[in-house]
Every structure is written in C-alpha cells, then in structure tokens.
Design a protein around this motif. Sequence first.
Motif, PDB file in Angstrom:
ATOM      1  N   VAL A  36     -16.171  22.163  19.496  1.00  0.00           N
ATOM      2  CA  VAL A  36     -16.579  20.800  19.842  1.00  0.00           C
ATOM      3  C   VAL A  36     -18.103  20.689  19.933  1.00  0.00           C
ATOM      4  O   VAL A  36     -18.691  19.685  19.528  1.00  0.00           O
ATOM      5  CB  VAL A  36     -15.923  20.375  21.178  1.00  0.00           C
ATOM      6  N   THR A  37     -18.735  21.725  20.467  1.00  0.00           N
ATOM      7  CA  THR A  37     -20.190  21.736  20.582  1.00  0.00           C
ATOM      8  C   THR A  37     -20.859  21.846  19.213  1.00  0.00           C
ATOM      9  O   THR A  37     -21.907  21.252  18.956  1.00  0.00           O
ATOM     10  CB  THR A  37     -20.652  22.893  21.478  1.00  0.00           C
ATOM     11  N   GLN A  38     -20.232  22.591  18.318  1.00  0.00           N
ATOM     12  CA  GLN A  38     -20.824  22.862  16.999  1.00  0.00           C
ATOM     13  C   GLN A  38     -20.742  21.679  16.048  1.00  0.00           C
ATOM     14  O   GLN A  38     -21.655  21.430  15.259  1.00  0.00           O
ATOM     15  CB  GLN A  38     -20.145  24.087  16.377  1.00  0.00           C
ATOM     16  N   PHE A  39     -19.627  20.928  16.130  1.00  0.00           N
ATOM     17  CA  PHE A  39     -19.384  19.855  15.158  1.00  0.00           C
ATOM     18  C   PHE A  39     -19.425  18.478  15.819  1.00  0.00           C
ATOM     19  O   PHE A  39     -18.849  18.273  16.888  1.00  0.00           O
ATOM     20  CB  PHE A  39     -18.043  20.059  14.456  1.00  0.00           C
ATOM     21  N   SER A  40     -20.084  17.539  15.164  1.00  0.00           N
ATOM     22  CA  SER A  40     -20.229  16.193  15.709  1.00  0.00           C
ATOM     23  C   SER A  40     -18.924  15.410  15.648  1.00  0.00           C
ATOM     24  O   SER A  40     -18.600  14.645  16.550  1.00  0.00           O
ATOM     25  CB  SER A  40     -21.318  15.429  14.943  1.00  0.00           C
ATOM     26  N   THR A  41     -18.158  15.590  14.575  1.00  0.00           N
ATOM     27  CA  THR A  41     -16.904  14.865  14.405  1.00  0.00           C
ATOM     28  C   THR A  41     -15.789  15.824  14.015  1.00  0.00           C
ATOM     29  O   THR A  41     -16.039  16.961  13.575  1.00  0.00           O
ATOM     30  CB  THR A  41     -17.020  13.780  13.321  1.00  0.00           C
ATOM     31  N   TYR A  42     -14.569  15.344  14.151  1.00  0.00           N
ATOM     32  CA  TYR A  42     -13.413  16.162  13.772  1.00  0.00           C
ATOM     33  C   TYR A  42     -13.405  16.405  12.268  1.00  0.00           C
ATOM     34  O   TYR A  42     -13.019  17.475  11.799  1.00  0.00           O
ATOM     35  CB  TYR A  42     -12.124  15.458  14.204  1.00  0.00           C
ATOM     36  N   VAL A  91      -5.668  21.220   6.292  1.00  0.00           N
ATOM     37  CA  VAL A  91      -6.323  22.016   7.344  1.00  0.00           C
ATOM     38  C   VAL A  91      -5.849  21.550   8.716  1.00  0.00           C
ATOM     39  O   VAL A  91      -5.548  22.358   9.604  1.00  0.00           O
ATOM     40  CB  VAL A  91      -7.861  21.889   7.242  1.00  0.00           C
ATOM     41  N   GLU A  92      -5.758  20.235   8.895  1.00  0.00           N
ATOM     42  CA  GLU A  92      -5.331  19.674  10.180  1.00  0.00           C
ATOM     43  C   GLU A  92      -3.912  20.111  10.524  1.00  0.00           C
ATOM     44  O   GLU A  92      -3.592  20.367  11.693  1.00  0.00           O
ATOM     45  CB  GLU A  92      -5.427  18.147  10.134  1.00  0.00           C
ATOM     46  N   LEU A  93      -3.067  20.207   9.520  1.00  0.00           N
ATOM     47  CA  LEU A  93      -1.674  20.624   9.729  1.00  0.00           C
ATOM     48  C   LEU A  93      -1.524  22.132   9.858  1.00  0.00           C
ATOM     49  O   LEU A  93      -0.454  22.621  10.234  1.00  0.00           O
ATOM     50  CB  LEU A  93      -0.801  20.109   8.584  1.00  0.00           C
ATOM     51  N   GLY A  94      -2.608  22.859   9.544  1.00  0.00           N
ATOM     52  CA  GLY A  94      -2.565  24.311   9.678  1.00  0.00           C
ATOM     53  C   GLY A  94      -2.135  25.050   8.429  1.00  0.00           C
ATOM     54  O   GLY A  94      -1.944  26.271   8.466  1.00  0.00           O
ATOM     55  N   TYR A  95      -1.967  24.335   7.309  1.00  0.00           N
ATOM     56  CA  TYR A  95      -1.535  24.984   6.065  1.00  0.00           C
ATOM     57  C   TYR A  95      -2.706  25.629   5.319  1.00  0.00           C
ATOM     58  O   TYR A  95      -2.498  26.553   4.528  1.00  0.00           O
ATOM     59  CB  TYR A  95      -0.848  23.968   5.145  1.00  0.00           C
ATOM     60  N   ARG A  96      -3.883  25.118   5.511  1.00  0.00           N
ATOM     61  CA  ARG A  96      -5.055  25.679   4.852  1.00  0.00           C
ATOM     62  C   ARG A  96      -6.158  25.861   5.890  1.00  0.00           C
ATOM     63  O   ARG A  96      -6.097  25.310   6.986  1.00  0.00           O
ATOM     64  CB  ARG A  96      -5.590  24.740   3.743  1.00  0.00           C
ATOM     65  N   GLY A  97      -7.165  26.603   5.569  1.00  0.00           N
ATOM     66  CA  GLY A  97      -8.279  26.766   6.486  1.00  0.00           C
ATOM     67  C   GLY A  97      -8.659  28.211   6.670  1.00  0.00           C
ATOM     68  O   GLY A  97      -7.873  29.123   6.380  1.00  0.00           O
ATOM     69  N   THR A  98      -9.859  28.424   7.161  1.00  0.00           N
ATOM     70  CA  THR A  98     -10.373  29.788   7.318  1.00  0.00           C
ATOM     71  C   THR A  98     -10.575  30.175   8.776  1.00  0.00           C
ATOM     72  O   THR A  98     -11.090  31.250   9.063  1.00  0.00           O
ATOM     73  CB  THR A  98     -11.729  29.893   6.595  1.00  0.00           C
ATOM     74  N   ARG A 147      -6.432  17.100  16.293  1.00  0.00           N
ATOM     75  CA  ARG A 147      -7.414  16.031  16.413  1.00  0.00           C
ATOM     76  C   ARG A 147      -7.514  15.523  17.856  1.00  0.00           C
ATOM     77  O   ARG A 147      -8.612  15.320  18.377  1.00  0.00           O
ATOM     78  CB  ARG A 147      -7.037  14.866  15.484  1.00  0.00           C
ATOM     79  N   GLU A 148      -6.354  15.326  18.507  1.00  0.00           N
ATOM     80  CA  GLU A 148      -6.388  14.778  19.863  1.00  0.00           C
ATOM     81  C   GLU A 148      -7.057  15.738  20.845  1.00  0.00           C
ATOM     82  O   GLU A 148      -7.743  15.312  21.782  1.00  0.00           O
ATOM     83  CB  GLU A 148      -4.973  14.422  20.347  1.00  0.00           C
ATOM     84  N   ASP A 149      -6.872  17.066  20.624  1.00  0.00           N
ATOM     85  CA  ASP A 149      -7.525  18.044  21.489  1.00  0.00           C
ATOM     86  C   ASP A 149      -9.039  18.030  21.287  1.00  0.00           C
ATOM     87  O   ASP A 149      -9.809  18.102  22.253  1.00  0.00           O
ATOM     88  CB  ASP A 149      -6.978  19.452  21.209  1.00  0.00           C
ATOM     89  N   GLU A 187     -10.930  15.510  20.125  1.00  0.00           N
ATOM     90  CA  GLU A 187     -11.540  14.273  20.607  1.00  0.00           C
ATOM     91  C   GLU A 187     -11.510  14.163  22.122  1.00  0.00           C
ATOM     92  O   GLU A 187     -12.441  13.643  22.738  1.00  0.00           O
ATOM     93  CB  GLU A 187     -10.847  13.077  19.953  1.00  0.00           C
ATOM     94  N   ALA A 188     -10.431  14.679  22.740  1.00  0.00           N
ATOM     95  CA  ALA A 188     -10.344  14.637  24.198  1.00  0.00           C
ATOM     96  C   ALA A 188     -11.409  15.527  24.827  1.00  0.00           C
ATOM     97  O   ALA A 188     -12.068  15.148  25.809  1.00  0.00           O
ATOM     98  CB  ALA A 188      -8.956  15.078  24.659  1.00  0.00           C
ATOM     99  N   ARG A 189     -11.584  16.721  24.251  1.00  0.00           N
ATOM    100  CA  ARG A 189     -12.586  17.649  24.783  1.00  0.00           C
ATOM    101  C   ARG A 189     -13.998  17.140  24.522  1.00  0.00           C
ATOM    102  O   ARG A 189     -14.887  17.271  25.367  1.00  0.00           O
ATOM    103  CB  ARG A 189     -12.398  19.042  24.161  1.00  0.00           C
ATOM    104  N   LYS A 190     -14.188  16.513  23.372  1.00  0.00           N
ATOM    105  CA  LYS A 190     -15.488  15.937  23.032  1.00  0.00           C
ATOM    106  C   LYS A 190     -15.863  14.847  24.044  1.00  0.00           C
ATOM    107  O   LYS A 190     -17.000  14.791  24.524  1.00  0.00           O
ATOM    108  CB  LYS A 190     -15.435  15.330  21.624  1.00  0.00           C
ATOM    109  N   ALA A 191     -14.885  14.017  24.362  1.00  0.00           N
ATOM    110  CA  ALA A 191     -15.123  12.936  25.322  1.00  0.00           C
ATOM    111  C   ALA A 191     -15.409  13.499  26.714  1.00  0.00           C
ATOM    112  O   ALA A 191     -16.283  13.000  27.429  1.00  0.00           O
ATOM    113  CB  ALA A 191     -13.916  12.002  25.364  1.00  0.00           C
ATOM    114  N   ALA A 192     -14.676  14.549  27.102  1.00  0.00           N
ATOM    115  CA  ALA A 192     -14.857  15.144  28.423  1.00  0.00           C
ATOM    116  C   ALA A 192     -16.246  15.750  28.567  1.00  0.00           C
ATOM    117  O   ALA A 192     -16.910  15.606  29.608  1.00  0.00           O
ATOM    118  CB  ALA A 192     -13.795  16.210  28.677  1.00  0.00           C
ATOM    119  N   ILE A 193     -16.696  16.420  27.527  1.00  0.00           N
ATOM    120  CA  ILE A 193     -18.035  17.026  27.558  1.00  0.00           C
ATOM    121  C   ILE A 193     -19.104  15.942  27.636  1.00  0.00           C
ATOM    122  O   ILE A 193     -20.095  16.075  28.359  1.00  0.00           O
ATOM    123  CB  ILE A 193     -18.242  17.919  26.324  1.00  0.00           C
TER     124      ILE A 193
END
Length: 233
Positions: free
Chosen positions: A14-20, A46-53, A59-61, A63-69
């Motif tokens: 969340v700290t590293q990236f400005s948006t989801y 990537v969001e569904l977990g099928y691809r990504g590194t 997304r909800e986690d 954005e919620a953490r971003k808002a809390a910070i």
Amino acid sequence: MDQEEGSTTLDNIVTQFSTYEDFLDSQITTVDLYYLEDEGLARQLVELGYRGTGEVVKREDFEARKAAIEIARLAERTQKTTLTSAGKDLQDNFLKALAVREEDNRSGKVSSVIFIRDRNSHGQEVSGYIDYAHRLKTEDFEVYFSGKKRLLPRPTDMSFYNWDSHIAVCNSTPNYQVIADNPEGLLFKYKKDRKILNVDPKAQPGDNSTRTPIQTELYIQAVIFDHVSRRKT
C-alpha cells in the motif's frame, strides 16, 4: 504466512503503490501482455490470483488499508498542528503544566480546572476558575504559550471574582455544572460522570481528582485540578 507478516506485506504494498491498478501492473510481465494482448484482462487475472509474480492482494483489502493509513496520517498531522504548546521554549512552571495537560484536555482523557489569582491590566486583583478544555476549544492558546498574553480568569469563565469591585460571576460550561449554593464552598460537577470536584484547599478534591499548586512567577497564585472521567464508553 501468519497474520502479522500478512499485515506487514500489505502495508509495504500500500505504501509503495498509489493505486490498486499500479499494484496490478507491477505483477504483469511483458510475456503476459504479449499473449493476452489486453491490459485489462491481464489485471483481472492478477487480481484473481491466476497470474502475477508476487502476493495476491484483494482490491477491498488494498483500498481499506490505504484509507486507514491516510486517516492515520491526517490525524497525526492534525494533532501536531492542534497542540499550540508544541515547540515552545516554556520557562515558567505554569506554562509547562498547561503544556503537559494540553493533549489530554483536547482529547477528553483529562479535564483540568485552572485557578488563578492575580492583578488584571487595571491593577485590580481578580481570581477565578477556568475550564481548560473549554477554553482550548474556544480560543487560540498560541498567545499564552508564546508569552504574548497572560491567561487570566474572565467573567465568562466557570467562576470570576474582582476583589476591588466585588463583582462575582459563575457560569456552567459544556464540561462542568457550577454548584454555587453549597454552604461549604464552591463545587463543580463534571457532566460526563457526575462526579463532584471540590476546590476547597482544606478538603479532598473528590473521586478521580487531584489538586496541584503551581509555583509560578507569572501569578500571585495558581492551582490546577485534574479530573479523570471513569464513565464507560
């Protein structure tokens, strides 16, 4: 991965990236884009977990953490700007005592009543009891902590007495009800827990209350009463 590690990882993301979307893009490789030929589809996989590194973050986690910070950051900034005693070179014990109590009075953890006896600008001796938390909300204490003005009781405070003109005034505040008809002396009832504050120096101040005389060069006499509310919230 345990809960603490997961929370730390999420905070780092969340700290590293400005948006989801920025986070999703960081997980997409050039190979993914070559075969999928659709950036939106690549992000969805990537969001569904099928691809990504890396880590799978919902997304909800994110954005919620971003808002809390952000809320925590704004609260910290507001707190720093709200404390008018912060950064001041306070020499007198009275101002130091007020500074120590400022944050707790603003937050409601403690309710302090200040007794001051001194001479006003006309040379008249005045005394009175001041609801510190209420005054903090209704005026800028910068002038007091910076030494531009002296804090003195006013006819609008909880109690005010002019020893020369014999003018006596009592006023209830949002925090205290004044009990002026008590035969043993002035009493204040704290409205949140209905506890009585007794300002008679010969008596105990009351439940969850303390009386602290202040050795000061600014006033003839200064005393601070501190009350801690025990009301359940």
